[in-house]
Design a protein around this motif. Structure first.
Motif, PDB file in Angstrom:
ATOM      1  N   GLU A   1       0.748  -1.050  -0.055  1.00 57.26           N
ATOM      2  CA  GLU A   1       0.082   0.038   0.002  1.00 57.26           C
ATOM      3  C   GLU A   1       0.882   1.024   0.008  1.00 57.26           C
ATOM      4  O   GLU A   1       1.732   1.354   0.750  1.00 57.26           O
ATOM      5  CB  GLU A   1      -0.761   0.149   1.260  1.00 57.26           C
ATOM      6  N   VAL A   2       0.545   2.217  -0.706  1.00 55.07           N
ATOM      7  CA  VAL A   2       1.484   3.306  -1.234  1.00 55.07           C
ATOM      8  C   VAL A   2       1.381   4.368   0.068  1.00 55.07           C
ATOM      9  O   VAL A   2       2.587   4.729   0.509  1.00 55.07           O
ATOM     10  CB  VAL A   2       0.946   4.010  -2.381  1.00 55.07           C
ATOM     11  N   ASN A   3       0.375   4.345   0.728  1.00 53.33           N
ATOM     12  CA  ASN A   3       0.229   5.336   1.883  1.00 53.33           C
ATOM     13  C   ASN A   3       0.158   4.776   3.174  1.00 53.33           C
ATOM     14  O   ASN A   3       0.012   5.447   4.313  1.00 53.33           O
ATOM     15  CB  ASN A   3      -1.017   6.347   1.931  1.00 53.33           C
ATOM     16  N   SER A   4       1.215   3.614   3.321  1.00 53.72           N
ATOM     17  CA  SER A   4       1.181   2.937   4.450  1.00 53.72           C
ATOM     18  C   SER A   4       2.156   3.265   5.344  1.00 53.72           C
ATOM     19  O   SER A   4       3.311   4.039   4.828  1.00 53.72           O
ATOM     20  CB  SER A   4       1.242   1.455   4.114  1.00 53.72           C
ATOM     21  N   VAL A   5       2.138   3.290   6.745  1.00 52.94           N
ATOM     22  CA  VAL A   5       3.231   3.702   7.782  1.00 52.94           C
ATOM     23  C   VAL A   5       3.418   2.541   8.593  1.00 52.94           C
ATOM     24  O   VAL A   5       2.472   1.886   8.971  1.00 52.94           O
ATOM     25  CB  VAL A   5       2.736   4.966   8.226  1.00 52.94           C
ATOM     26  N   ALA A   6       4.554   2.291   8.956  1.00 50.92           N
ATOM     27  CA  ALA A   6       4.951   1.346  10.094  1.00 50.92           C
ATOM     28  C   ALA A   6       5.660   2.177  11.280  1.00 50.92           C
ATOM     29  O   ALA A   6       6.249   3.319  11.102  1.00 50.92           O
ATOM     30  CB  ALA A   6       6.203   0.444   9.666  1.00 50.92           C
ATOM     31  N   LEU A   7       5.037   1.894  12.602  1.00 54.28           N
ATOM     32  CA  LEU A   7       5.443   2.440  13.896  1.00 54.28           C
ATOM     33  C   LEU A   7       6.203   1.563  14.584  1.00 54.28           C
ATOM     34  O   LEU A   7       5.975   0.446  14.815  1.00 54.28           O
ATOM     35  CB  LEU A   7       4.084   2.882  14.539  1.00 54.28           C
ATOM     36  N   GLU A   8       7.374   2.224  15.262  1.00 52.40           N
ATOM     37  CA  GLU A   8       7.993   1.384  16.198  1.00 52.40           C
ATOM     38  C   GLU A   8       6.939   1.138  17.593  1.00 52.40           C
ATOM     39  O   GLU A   8       6.304   2.064  17.620  1.00 52.40           O
ATOM     40  CB  GLU A   8       9.257   2.131  16.812  1.00 52.40           C
ATOM     41  N   GLU A   9       6.979   0.274  18.436  1.00 52.06           N
ATOM     42  CA  GLU A   9       5.967  -0.085  19.346  1.00 52.06           C
ATOM     43  C   GLU A   9       5.850   0.885  20.405  1.00 52.06           C
ATOM     44  O   GLU A   9       4.836   1.227  20.765  1.00 52.06           O
ATOM     45  CB  GLU A   9       6.379  -1.610  19.932  1.00 52.06           C
ATOM     46  N   ASN A  10       7.004   1.650  20.760  1.00 50.11           N
ATOM     47  CA  ASN A  10       6.855   2.811  21.736  1.00 50.11           C
ATOM     48  C   ASN A  10       6.184   3.782  21.165  1.00 50.11           C
ATOM     49  O   ASN A  10       5.454   4.551  21.990  1.00 50.11           O
ATOM     50  CB  ASN A  10       8.260   2.970  22.314  1.00 50.11           C
TER      51      ASN A  10
ATOM     52  N   ALA B   1       3.898   3.759  18.907  1.00 48.61           N
ATOM     53  CA  ALA B   1       2.504   3.348  18.705  1.00 48.61           C
ATOM     54  C   ALA B   1       1.834   3.574  19.968  1.00 48.61           C
ATOM     55  O   ALA B   1       0.607   4.086  20.080  1.00 48.61           O
ATOM     56  CB  ALA B   1       2.418   1.939  18.232  1.00 48.61           C
ATOM     57  N   ILE B   2       2.542   3.147  21.300  1.00 49.99           N
ATOM     58  CA  ILE B   2       1.769   3.331  22.399  1.00 49.99           C
ATOM     59  C   ILE B   2       1.535   4.716  22.899  1.00 49.99           C
ATOM     60  O   ILE B   2       0.625   5.333  23.100  1.00 49.99           O
ATOM     61  CB  ILE B   2       2.691   2.587  23.424  1.00 49.99           C
ATOM     62  N   GLN B   3       2.768   5.687  22.511  1.00 53.11           N
ATOM     63  CA  GLN B   3       2.755   7.145  22.510  1.00 53.11           C
ATOM     64  C   GLN B   3       1.445   7.778  21.691  1.00 53.11           C
ATOM     65  O   GLN B   3       0.897   8.630  22.453  1.00 53.11           O
ATOM     66  CB  GLN B   3       3.671   7.657  22.096  1.00 53.11           C
ATOM     67  N   LEU B   4       1.172   7.230  20.739  1.00 55.03           N
ATOM     68  CA  LEU B   4       0.292   7.864  19.855  1.00 55.03           C
ATOM     69  C   LEU B   4      -1.138   7.412  20.183  1.00 55.03           C
ATOM     70  O   LEU B   4      -2.057   8.050  20.020  1.00 55.03           O
ATOM     71  CB  LEU B   4       0.560   7.632  18.542  1.00 55.03           C
ATOM     72  N   PHE B   5      -1.130   6.043  20.381  1.00 59.78           N
ATOM     73  CA  PHE B   5      -2.566   5.517  20.616  1.00 59.78           C
ATOM     74  C   PHE B   5      -2.990   4.683  21.863  1.00 59.78           C
ATOM     75  O   PHE B   5      -4.065   4.197  21.901  1.00 59.78           O
ATOM     76  CB  PHE B   5      -2.897   4.515  19.423  1.00 59.78           C
ATOM     77  N   ALA B   6      -1.935   5.060  22.577  1.00 63.17           N
ATOM     78  CA  ALA B   6      -2.003   4.305  24.000  1.00 63.17           C
ATOM     79  C   ALA B   6      -2.328   2.760  24.045  1.00 63.17           C
ATOM     80  O   ALA B   6      -1.633   2.152  23.342  1.00 63.17           O
ATOM     81  CB  ALA B   6      -3.398   4.957  25.008  1.00 63.17           C
ATOM     82  N   ASP B   7      -3.486   2.305  24.518  1.00 62.03           N
ATOM     83  CA  ASP B   7      -3.919   0.931  24.479  1.00 62.03           C
ATOM     84  C   ASP B   7      -4.771   0.644  23.218  1.00 62.03           C
ATOM     85  O   ASP B   7      -5.036  -0.454  22.972  1.00 62.03           O
ATOM     86  CB  ASP B   7      -4.686   0.649  25.819  1.00 62.03           C
TER      87      ASP B   7
ATOM     88  N   GLY C   1      11.800  -1.841  17.518  1.00 61.17           N
ATOM     89  CA  GLY C   1      13.049  -1.509  17.041  1.00 61.17           C
ATOM     90  C   GLY C   1      14.158  -2.159  17.940  1.00 61.17           C
ATOM     91  O   GLY C   1      14.093  -2.873  18.955  1.00 61.17           O
ATOM     92  N   ASN C   2      15.558  -1.853  17.195  1.00 57.05           N
ATOM     93  CA  ASN C   2      16.646  -2.532  17.955  1.00 57.05           C
ATOM     94  C   ASN C   2      17.685  -1.263  17.888  1.00 57.05           C
ATOM     95  O   ASN C   2      18.103  -0.784  16.679  1.00 57.05           O
ATOM     96  CB  ASN C   2      17.295  -3.856  17.093  1.00 57.05           C
ATOM     97  N   PRO C   3      18.301  -0.853  19.194  1.00 55.80           N
ATOM     98  CA  PRO C   3      19.145   0.077  19.199  1.00 55.80           C
ATOM     99  C   PRO C   3      20.748  -0.145  18.691  1.00 55.80           C
ATOM    100  O   PRO C   3      21.008   0.979  18.357  1.00 55.80           O
ATOM    101  CB  PRO C   3      19.165   0.356  20.817  1.00 55.80           C
TER     102      PRO C   3
END
Length: 805
Positions: A140-149, A151-157, A181-183
């Protein structure tokens, strides 16, 4: 038996507290240094090691006329795919990660470290997928992937899959994937989308061979094929860039290359990108690690551990000699050599174990300070160091326990009981060797510390070619189609604030560099220069001198159309003595050289001053989009209040969604040599530690050895020896040992410091006085210790030591 051995160990430790404390703390400090250094080592070497295809993936960089950059033109990936059967795939990415406010459910949320790349990103970096589907992200052209932390910051639970985010440009993105993510990765984005796919397709369709805008990674089918792919890339550069340009210039390819140079492509495997001893750049977000500092840090820590072990061996040998008579008596009454050896090994093991426990405590206490020094977030898993501690325990037991124990236990009983052991030449060669090595290492540290300090002070005091006192740089990353007009309006409004002296903008940032680079031609010379878009007052704001011709002027309309200034480096590379009022060919345009700008440091003293081309922001319209900062000169009075007023205006009229970030320009430039300031601080700390360990060990050893000569001193005093003669006789061996240690330190110190200075484009000559200062310093410190003990030894009561003779 063990209980008795422990009681003897405890009794001797309490009777000889100085010896016990020196050995325990010396070993603990050495082990602590090595563990901290290894934490740093492991953290740096862990980068990208988790990536399955790390040996097959490589970063592409360009070398053109001694200019190197890690970016590529859009069509290269397609050309390479067509011509190279060894290529598996390629990945373009935007070298600069974004920090942008996104609209989420009617709220503006500021997100940092946003990566714009291609849809196959997770095939190169297969982060663990927590939610969603990578195939959907790719499809999908306009898809986005979020790092898990994030995702929690943006959408909480809430489940983030299917949620939408709106970018500052109005593009709606749909969350399809959540990853962990992997530091320890060159990419550590909080959000990933692949809108870059369209830009790359457009670049291929338009055959855009002039804009090196994108980072590029390639993946070979096999790691052994990277060299073949590099050769293919160089052939592509020759076929699609060099040959067409030679044809357009009406020259043969050979003549064109001799006049303008050629583009060379280099590949750096992903597992070596972070740490390599080359000058190849890296465009990956995590950048390159400090290779030199890493090895210096580890090497110096190991030297401290070595000198700690030497110190322990030295003291153990001297102390064991003090106990030689005790051991001789035990052998007379039936003690076996085996029992004596095992007892001494047992005591050494207990001492080392106590040092290990102290090391664990020191690591926990010092780690926060170490993290602050390195700007890291290191954590220690002590169980990982069990093999290290066991290995060190065995080494110390062998060197400081077994060898002295075997040596003493096998000595002739009559010599031991008569007290001749300590006067035997065979009993002191180990001590002398250890002292020489300690002197050698301590001298190396002193010399190195002086050289590093002088170079860093030179960097901090060098004339940088600009003066930016009271100038602040404000991040201005908000996108706009009319940035120049926005800037001119802001300039008028900001200058109304009482504490603001002047305002300007440019496409370069002192301490960070320029935003783009373009080659220009003059006769048969080609120069790759930094694009320095400026306003009329920019050079004056920085106090950068125009040493020939003139600056751009407001009252001359032509100065915003076809005028250019070159810095002295660019003029020297052209080789034209009288370049003023002559034209250069820049990006297909004829620009008239109206002035010559004095050289100034743009991005740090470890980089040479690059050639630069200065023109007004209106001259090159596309450069206006690179205006990402504003420079404001403050009046010295009440600067805090002025900055507060600027911030109020900024949030109300310029950008309310992004943080107001500013920095004084001189402090901004200071960051370019911050790593070397850290190296200086590390050298200073380690030098103090090494000298302290060496001299404390010398103090204890001198005490033991001089005490063993009390009878000899007493006899010489009775025979009429003067105090001066006695003192010289006691200290001359240490002077000789110091001299030998200093001589041994000269060559490695000279060589290693010369190698370290090569990191700087602008550096001092190796100061020979550093060697003299090191010798004097070591001589003074040694004499303070040994001379004091020697003088006190000459004041003993002779009768006490010879009354039974």
């Amino acid at each position: 038996m063990l209980k008795n051995w422990f009681k003897v160990f405890l009794y001797n430790s309490l009777q000889n507290k100085l010896f016990f404390l020196l050995t325990v703390f010396g070993l603990a400090i050495g082990m602590t240094g090595v563990i901290l250094a290894m934490l740093y080592w492991e953290d740096e070497h862990a980068y990208n090691n988790w990536v399955p295809d790390k040996e097959k993936i490589a970063e592409v960089s360009i070398d053109f006329n001694e200019n190197k950059w890690a970016s590529m033109i859009a069509p290269v990936g397609t050309w390479l795919k067509e011509k190279s059967p060894e290529l598996d795939s390629y990945l373009y990415y935007a070298p600069k990660q974004l920090n942008e406010p996104y609209q989420i459910a009617g709220k503006s949320i500021y997100i940092k470290d946003i990566l714009n790349t291609q849809s196959n990103f997770f095939e190169f970096f297969p982060f663990e997928i927590i939610k969603g589907n990578v195939l959907k992200f790719k499809g999908e052209v306009n898809s986005v992937a979020l790092e898990e932390n994030t995702a929690i910051q943006l959408f909480a639970d809430e489940d983030p899959i299917g949620k939408t985010l709106t970018s500052p440009s109005g593009t709606m993105l749909v969350v399809t994937t959540v990853y962990k993510g992997n530091p320890s990765t060159s990419f550590r984005p909080n959000m990933v989308f692949h809108l870059l796919d369209e830009q790359i397709r457009n670049g291929v369709a338009n055959n855009n061979t002039g804009d090196f805008l994108y980072g590029l990674l390639i993946k070979a089918k096999d790691a052994t094929q990277l060299t073949a792919i590099q050769n293919q890339l160089n052939s592509i550069m020759d076929e699609f860039l060099t040959s067409p340009r030679a044809k357009n210039a009406g020259l043969s390819k050979e003549d064109y290359i001799s006049k303008h140079g050629t583009i060379a492509v280099n590949l750096m495997p992903l597992n070596q990108v972070r740490l390599n001893n080359t000058d190849l750049p890296s465009g990956l977000p995590a950048g390159k690690g400090n290779y030199t500092f890493l090895y210096i840090n580890v090497g110096l820590s190991i030297l401290i551990l070595i000198i700690s072990i030497f110190n322990y061996i030295n003291l153990s040998t001297a102390y064991a000699m003090k106990r030689a008579k005790e051991i001789g008596v035990r052998k007379v009454v039936g003690g076996t050599t085996k029992n004596i050896v095992f007892q001494l090994i047992f005591e050494t093991a207990i001492t080392t174990l106590i040092s290990i426990v102290l090391t664990l405590a020191l690591v926990e206490v010092l780690l926060p300070f170490y993290n602050s020094l390195l700007d890291k977030d290191l954590h220690v898993q002590l169980l990982n160091y069990v093999p290290f501690f066991l290995g060190l325990l065995l080494i110390v037991i062998l060197l400081a326990g077994v060898l002295p124990a075997m040596y003493i236990a096998n000595f002739e009983i009559l010599k031991v009981i008569k007290g001749n052991f300590s006067r035997s030449q065979s009993g002191i060669w180990i001590r002398n060797t250890m002292i020489v090595l300690q002197f050698c290492i301590a001298t190396f540290f002193i010399i190195s510390g002086i050289v590093v300090s002088v170079q860093v002070n030179y960097a901090m005091k060098k004339d940088l070619g600009f003066h930016a006192e009271q100038n602040i740089s404000i991040d201005w990353t908000k996108r706009s189609d009319h940035k120049l007009q926005d800037y001119e309006l802001m300039k008028q409004e900001l200058k109304k604030i009482p504490g603001v002296s002047d305002v300007t903008a440019a496409t370069f940032i002192i301490g960070r560099g320029a935003s783009s680079s373009t080659s220009f031609n003059f006769n048969d010379k080609t120069v790759q220069s930094e694009n320095m878009g400026i306003d009329f007052n920019t050079l004056d704001m920085y106090n950068i001198k125009v040493v020939g011709g003139r600056n751009i002027q407001v009252n001359l309309a032509s100065d915003t159309i076809d005028a250019v200034l070159l810095n002295k480096t660019a003029v020297e590379m052209i080789g034209e003595k009288d370049i003023l009022n002559k034209s250069i060919k820049w990006n297909g345009r004829d620009l008239k050289v109206i002035g010559i700008v004095d050289d100034f440091h743009l991005s740090g003293l470890n980089n040479k001053i690059p050639p630069m081309a200065f023109f007004h922001l209106k001259t090159v319209s596309w450069l206006q989009s690179n205006l990402n900062s504003l420079i404001i000169k403050l009046k010295p009075e009440d600067m805090d209040n002025t900055i507060s007023q600027i911030e109020t205006y900024w949030k109300s009229n310029v950008d309310a969604e992004r943080p107001f970030n500013f920095e004084f320009v001189d402090q901004q430039f200071a960051k370019t040599y911050a790593q070397y300031v850290k190296q200086r601080n590390v050298f200073s700390i380690l030098t103090v530690v090494v000298i302290s360990i060496a001299l404390l060990g010398l103090f204890a050893l001198a005490s033991y050895t001089i005490e063993r000569r009390y009878k000899e001193i007493a006899i010489k005093k009775v025979l009429g020896a003067e105090t001066k003669e006695l003192v010289l006789n006691l200290i001359k061996q240490y002077i000789i040992l110091l001299t030998v240690g200093f001589i041994l330190a000269i060559v490695p110190s000279y060589y290693l410091m010369q190698k370290w200075l090569e990191n700087f484009a602008y550096r001092i000559d190796l100061p020979l006085y550093a060697f003299f200062m090191a010798l004097v310093m070591m001589f003074v410190l040694t004499m303070l210790i040994v001379l004091g003990k020697a003088i006190s030894a000459t004041r003993i009561n002779s009768l006490t030591y010879i009354k039974y003779e």
